[in-house]
Design a protein around this motif. Structure first.
Motif, PDB file in Angstrom:
ATOM      1  N   ASN A 123      -4.076  32.632  18.261  1.00 22.11           N
ATOM      2  CA  ASN A 123      -4.988  31.749  18.971  1.00 22.11           C
ATOM      3  C   ASN A 123      -4.258  30.978  20.072  1.00 22.11           C
ATOM      4  OD1 ASN A 123      -7.300  32.391  17.415  1.00 22.11           O
ATOM      5  ND2 ASN A 123      -6.517  31.109  15.759  1.00 22.11           N
ATOM      6  N   THR A 124      -5.024  30.400  20.977  1.00 22.75           N
ATOM      7  CA  THR A 124      -4.430  29.656  22.101  1.00 22.75           C
ATOM      8  C   THR A 124      -5.078  28.280  22.231  1.00 22.75           C
ATOM      9  OG1 THR A 124      -6.024  30.690  23.615  1.00 22.75           O
ATOM     10  CG2 THR A 124      -3.857  31.752  23.391  1.00 22.75           C
ATOM     11  N   CYS A 125      -5.274  27.587  21.103  1.00 18.50           N
ATOM     12  CA  CYS A 125      -5.883  26.258  21.140  1.00 18.50           C
ATOM     13  C   CYS A 125      -5.084  25.345  22.067  1.00 18.50           C
ATOM     14  CB  CYS A 125      -5.942  25.663  19.732  1.00 18.50           C
ATOM     15  SG  CYS A 125      -6.876  26.671  18.556  1.00 18.50           S
ATOM     16  N   THR A 126      -5.767  24.624  22.925  1.00 20.21           N
ATOM     17  CA  THR A 126      -5.075  23.857  23.968  1.00 20.21           C
ATOM     18  C   THR A 126      -4.340  22.638  23.433  1.00 20.21           C
ATOM     19  OG1 THR A 126      -7.140  22.675  24.424  1.00 20.21           O
ATOM     20  CG2 THR A 126      -6.632  24.592  25.799  1.00 20.21           C
ATOM     21  N   PHE A 127      -4.626  22.227  22.169  1.00 22.60           N
ATOM     22  CA  PHE A 127      -3.941  21.061  21.608  1.00 22.60           C
ATOM     23  C   PHE A 127      -2.740  21.447  20.753  1.00 22.60           C
ATOM     24  CE2 PHE A 127      -7.498  22.157  18.782  1.00 22.60           C
ATOM     25  CZ  PHE A 127      -6.817  22.423  17.604  1.00 22.60           C
ATOM     26  N   CYS A 128      -2.474  22.744  20.592  1.00 30.28           N
ATOM     27  CA  CYS A 128      -1.501  23.189  19.595  1.00 30.28           C
ATOM     28  C   CYS A 128      -0.366  23.988  20.227  1.00 30.28           C
ATOM     29  CB  CYS A 128      -2.216  24.041  18.537  1.00 30.28           C
ATOM     30  SG  CYS A 128      -1.146  24.541  17.178  1.00 30.28           S
ATOM     31  N   ILE A 129       0.850  23.658  19.856  1.00 29.63           N
ATOM     32  CA  ILE A 129       2.019  24.357  20.377  1.00 29.63           C
ATOM     33  C   ILE A 129       2.576  25.375  19.385  1.00 29.63           C
ATOM     34  CG2 ILE A 129       3.779  22.737  19.502  1.00 29.63           C
ATOM     35  CD1 ILE A 129       5.144  23.023  22.290  1.00 29.63           C
ATOM     36  N   VAL A 130       1.970  25.434  18.208  1.00 26.41           N
ATOM     37  CA  VAL A 130       2.512  26.271  17.133  1.00 26.41           C
ATOM     38  C   VAL A 130       2.654  27.738  17.509  1.00 26.41           C
ATOM     39  CG1 VAL A 130       2.083  27.120  14.795  1.00 26.41           C
ATOM     40  CG2 VAL A 130       1.868  24.699  15.303  1.00 26.41           C
ATOM     41  N   PRO A 131       1.649  28.393  18.148  1.00 26.23           N
ATOM     42  CA  PRO A 131       1.833  29.811  18.478  1.00 26.23           C
ATOM     43  C   PRO A 131       3.080  30.085  19.323  1.00 26.23           C
ATOM     44  CG  PRO A 131      -0.464  29.226  18.694  1.00 26.23           C
ATOM     45  CD  PRO A 131       0.287  27.933  18.471  1.00 26.23           C
ATOM     46  N   ALA A 132       3.407  29.128  20.211  1.00 23.96           N
ATOM     47  CA  ALA A 132       4.597  29.305  21.046  1.00 23.96           C
ATOM     48  C   ALA A 132       5.872  29.218  20.227  1.00 23.96           C
ATOM     49  CB  ALA A 132       4.617  28.256  22.155  1.00 23.96           C
ATOM     50  N   LEU A 133       5.828  28.499  19.094  1.00 27.33           N
ATOM     51  CA  LEU A 133       7.028  28.284  18.293  1.00 27.33           C
ATOM     52  C   LEU A 133       7.119  29.228  17.097  1.00 27.33           C
ATOM     53  CD1 LEU A 133       7.016  24.382  18.303  1.00 27.33           C
ATOM     54  CD2 LEU A 133       8.142  25.944  19.895  1.00 27.33           C
ATOM     55  N   ARG A 134       5.987  29.618  16.565  1.00 22.55           N
ATOM     56  CA  ARG A 134       5.961  30.528  15.409  1.00 22.55           C
ATOM     57  C   ARG A 134       5.733  31.976  15.819  1.00 22.55           C
ATOM     58  NH1 ARG A 134       7.344  28.722  10.063  1.00 22.55           N
ATOM     59  NH2 ARG A 134       7.062  26.472  10.039  1.00 22.55           N
ATOM     60  N   GLY A 135       5.298  32.184  17.071  1.00 24.97           N
ATOM     61  CA  GLY A 135       5.104  33.541  17.555  1.00 24.97           C
ATOM     62  C   GLY A 135       3.738  34.105  17.232  1.00 24.97           C
ATOM     63  N   LYS A 136       3.517  35.338  17.677  1.00 24.43           N
ATOM     64  CA  LYS A 136       2.272  36.041  17.402  1.00 24.43           C
ATOM     65  C   LYS A 136       2.158  36.322  15.904  1.00 24.43           C
ATOM     66  CE  LYS A 136       0.541  36.542  21.577  1.00 24.43           C
ATOM     67  NZ  LYS A 136      -0.760  35.947  21.933  1.00 24.43           N
ATOM     68  N   GLU A 137       0.912  36.500  15.466  1.00 25.18           N
ATOM     69  CA  GLU A 137       0.698  36.741  14.035  1.00 25.18           C
ATOM     70  C   GLU A 137       1.366  38.032  13.589  1.00 25.18           C
ATOM     71  OE1 GLU A 137      -2.972  37.770  11.031  1.00 25.18           O
ATOM     72  OE2 GLU A 137      -3.307  36.265  12.591  1.00 25.18           O
ATOM     73  N   LYS A 138       2.034  37.930  12.472  1.00 33.94           N
ATOM     74  CA  LYS A 138       2.669  39.092  11.841  1.00 33.94           C
ATOM     75  C   LYS A 138       2.242  39.093  10.384  1.00 33.94           C
ATOM     76  CE  LYS A 138       7.139  41.360  11.077  1.00 33.94           C
ATOM     77  NZ  LYS A 138       6.678  42.649  11.626  1.00 33.94           N
ATOM     78  N   ASP A 139       1.552  40.153   9.996  1.00 33.33           N
ATOM     79  CA  ASP A 139       1.032  40.241   8.641  1.00 33.33           C
ATOM     80  C   ASP A 139       2.024  40.932   7.707  1.00 33.33           C
ATOM     81  OD1 ASP A 139      -1.336  39.072   9.429  1.00 33.33           O
ATOM     82  OD2 ASP A 139      -2.334  40.978   9.815  1.00 33.33           O
ATOM     83  N   ARG A 140       1.977  40.496   6.487  1.00 37.22           N
ATOM     84  CA  ARG A 140       2.817  41.077   5.446  1.00 37.22           C
ATOM     85  C   ARG A 140       2.049  42.221   4.771  1.00 37.22           C
ATOM     86  NH1 ARG A 140       4.571  37.430   0.441  1.00 37.22           N
ATOM     87  NH2 ARG A 140       6.127  38.793  -0.499  1.00 37.22           N
ATOM     88  N   ARG A 141       2.756  43.212   4.289  1.00 35.11           N
ATOM     89  CA  ARG A 141       2.110  44.324   3.600  1.00 35.11           C
ATOM     90  C   ARG A 141       1.395  43.818   2.350  1.00 35.11           C
ATOM     91  NH1 ARG A 141       4.942  47.482   1.070  1.00 35.11           N
ATOM     92  NH2 ARG A 141       3.439  49.206   0.954  1.00 35.11           N
ATOM     93  N   THR A 142       0.177  44.315   2.140  1.00 37.68           N
ATOM     94  CA  THR A 142      -0.614  43.890   0.986  1.00 37.68           C
ATOM     95  C   THR A 142       0.129  44.153  -0.323  1.00 37.68           C
ATOM     96  OG1 THR A 142      -2.659  44.344   2.194  1.00 37.68           O
ATOM     97  CG2 THR A 142      -2.823  44.153  -0.201  1.00 37.68           C
ATOM     98  N   GLY A 143       0.754  45.312  -0.408  1.00 39.31           N
ATOM     99  CA  GLY A 143       1.497  45.644  -1.629  1.00 39.31           C
ATOM    100  C   GLY A 143       2.601  44.654  -1.927  1.00 39.31           C
ATOM    101  N   ASP A 144       3.290  44.179  -0.878  1.00 37.98           N
ATOM    102  CA  ASP A 144       4.366  43.204  -1.074  1.00 37.98           C
ATOM    103  C   ASP A 144       3.816  41.860  -1.539  1.00 37.98           C
ATOM    104  OD1 ASP A 144       6.182  45.111  -0.249  1.00 37.98           O
ATOM    105  OD2 ASP A 144       6.312  44.367   1.818  1.00 37.98           O
ATOM    106  N   ALA A 188      -3.478  20.655  26.746  1.00 33.01           N
ATOM    107  CA  ALA A 188      -4.266  19.426  26.631  1.00 33.01           C
ATOM    108  C   ALA A 188      -3.492  18.192  27.073  1.00 33.01           C
ATOM    109  CB  ALA A 188      -4.755  19.251  25.196  1.00 33.01           C
ATOM    110  N   ALA A 189      -2.177  18.251  26.982  1.00 31.40           N
ATOM    111  CA  ALA A 189      -1.353  17.079  27.320  1.00 31.40           C
ATOM    112  C   ALA A 189      -1.475  16.696  28.788  1.00 31.40           C
ATOM    113  CB  ALA A 189       0.106  17.346  26.964  1.00 31.40           C
ATOM    114  N   THR A 190      -1.842  17.659  29.644  1.00 28.23           N
ATOM    115  CA  THR A 190      -1.941  17.375  31.084  1.00 28.23           C
ATOM    116  C   THR A 190      -3.380  17.449  31.589  1.00 28.23           C
ATOM    117  OG1 THR A 190      -1.483  19.714  31.558  1.00 28.23           O
ATOM    118  CG2 THR A 190       0.402  18.204  31.526  1.00 28.23           C
ATOM    119  N   MET A 191      -4.334  17.509  30.661  1.00 27.51           N
ATOM    120  CA  MET A 191      -5.747  17.559  31.063  1.00 27.51           C
ATOM    121  C   MET A 191      -6.212  16.223  31.633  1.00 27.51           C
ATOM    122  SD  MET A 191      -7.770  19.657  28.085  1.00 27.51           S
ATOM    123  CE  MET A 191      -7.676  21.439  27.957  1.00 27.51           C
TER     124      MET A 191
END
Length: 508
Positions: free
Chosen positions: A174-195, A359-362
């Protein structure tokens, strides 16, 4: 360096102590369990309870970057440790987490006495970096740009013997304008269901009876492989694990909350009747500015479907007050949704600038006085609703999973605490027979307050569980060792649905 080499790096005659201070969301809490496991595998031991500040041999800060003053808080804490480290040259300080990922070399420039800086993608390197800093006598800064190994493959020292976090994905698309988490945690990476299922089965074999599935956007699970029903399938698979009594998850996104997930929740007995679904704002205009991909009608439609399928479900949420450009009319729309949704609880936040977010510069930043006034109105309304919803629990007979240390007054009132299936906190009269954390008691609710329930009569039934056995076994083992505590983490017990310090990671 292998784990055996790392173990040998620590003097066995004087095993070095460590302390971890955790800030932010439940993902950070879970990461700290990994860091603790890594350090203990490398030969360190947790600092004994009551250890004075600066007396641990290694102090690790697992940071959060979503609050406006997160960096000031970190540098203030680091500043207090500087003179202590001068007196104890062998002491080491490490900084990890989201702020470390964001600020990188800045931390060592501002606090040159820090020994190690590591990011969100390479927490497994901490013991090696500490050893390298000790040998080379200079700071080690290592920030990976992408995930090196899924955190669940790392050793773990879990904070509870009977309840556990299980991470199913990391990162966020996601690219929510109030959140910096995607930039720091990266794109979603899913774990294998079996694991994931293998980890849950192993935890159950150890005595764990409740698991909470974790993800930055937990119900988007499956986006890696293009399976939109992967999350509901995972919930149903959890229902087939013998001995697993309670399954929870946090935090979902309304965009990905599909009908198959509601059906899986309703039809899988061990998936608890509880849903935490962030709203953020009730105004379509503000939601668009936040870059949230749903609108008020869609959100309330989900609530209606959940309530139809699971009548006793407790629904909680996150709300931000005072987002840039929010008008009085926009705020009234948020109050409208709160009245319609009747949340059991809401985690409410006054908007504050997150450095590095759009959002910080809106335009349209709102004055503190206006935000505060709106916030107080929202809190008052939600308190009223929370109390009314809790009063509906009076007279109900509930099964509580006994927790440890949930109630501050339990010692004085001779009560114990536990969590109902819908995750409401309830305090109950201590029965004559022994009750251990992880056991299950049946009680009748006699009183309701806005944030907890009371069962003042006698306990109707006590069910001793394998989870209680696991707690007893672990407690006995810990009693044989020096008492220790990992500072900054929640108390031993059922993991909180949302640690009180959240406001970013969990909120999208």
């Amino acid at each position: 360096m292998s784990s055996s080499d790392r173990s040998q790096a620590v003097d066995v005659q004087h095993r070095q102590t460590y302390e971890i201070r955790t800030y932010g969301c439940q993902m950070n809490v879970h990461d700290s369990e990994r860091l603790s496991g890594l350090l203990e595998e490398a030969g360190y031991v947790r600092a004994p309870e009551g250890t004075a500040e600066g007396e641990a041999d290694v102090v690790v800060f697992n940071t959060c970057a979503v609050r406006e003053n997160a960096d000031n808080r970190l540098y203030g804490n680091l500043g207090r440790l500087a003179p202590m480290k001068t007196k104890r040259p062998g002491m080491q300080i490490a900084v990890g987490g989201c702020l470390a990922q964001k600020d990188r070399d800045t931390i060592v420039k501002k606090a040159p006495w820090v020994d190690v800086v590591f990011g969100t993608h390479n927490i497994g390197k901490l013991p090696v970096l500490l050893e390298r800093a000790r040998i080379q006598e200079e700071a080690q800064v290592e920030i990976a740009e992408s995930l090196e190994a899924f955190p669940s493959t790392l050793p773990t020292r879990r904070e509870s013997a009977y309840a556990a976090w299980v991470s199913i994905s990391v990162g966020c698309n996601n690219t929510c304008t109030f959140c910096i988490v995607p930039a720091l945690r990266g794109k979603e990476k899913d774990r294998r269901t079996g694991d994931i299922l293998a980890e849950i089965e192993a935890l159950v074999a150890e005595g764990v009876s409740e698991i909470t599935l974790l993800g930055q956007n937990v119900n988007a699970y499956g986006s890696d492989i293009g399976d939109r029903e992967a999350f509901s399938k995972l919930l149903r698979a959890c229902g087939k694990i013998e001995g697993l009594e309670r399954v929870r998850f946090t935090s979902p996104h309304p965009r990905d909350f599909t009908d198959d997930v509601i059906a899986a929740m309703a039809e899988t007995p061990n998936v608890m009747p509880q849903l935490h679904m962030p709203l953020q704002s009730g105004s379509d205009t503000v939601l668009k500015a936040m870059r949230r991909s749903y609108r008020q009608e869609r959100y309330l439609g989900i609530i209606e479907k959940v309530r139809a399928a699971i009548p006793h479900a407790a629904i909680t949420t996150d709300i931000i007050v005072g987002f840039p450009g929010e008008t009085e009319e926009d705020f009234e729309q948020t109050l409208h949704v709160v009245r319609e949704a009747r949340f059991a609880q809401a985690f409410t936040f006054q908007y504050s600038k997150r450095p590095g977010t759009p959002a910080a510069t809106m335009d349209g930043q709102i004055s503190k006085e206006v935000v505060q006034a709106r916030y107080e109105r929202l809190v008052a309304l939600q308190e009223e609703i929370s109390w009314a919803e809790n009063k509906k629990q009076v007279g109900r007979t509930l099964e509580l999973m006994v927790a440890e240390g949930e109630g501050r007054k339990d010692g004085a009132t001779h009560r114990l605490s536990g969590r109902a299936p819908d995750n409401r906190l309830a305090h109950f009269t201590k029965p004559d027979e022994e009750v251990r954390p992880g056991d299950v008691v049946t009680v009748e609710i006699t009183y309701a307050a806005p944030h907890h329930l009371l069962a003042e009569g006698q306990v109707l039934n006590v069910r001793r569980t394998r989870a209680g056995d696991a707690w007893e076994k672990r407690n006995a083992a810990d009693a044989a060792k020096p008492a220790g505590v990992m500072l900054g983490l929640p108390k031993v017990g059922v993991p909180e649905p949302l640690p009180t310090a959240t406001g970013g990671c969990s909120a999208h």
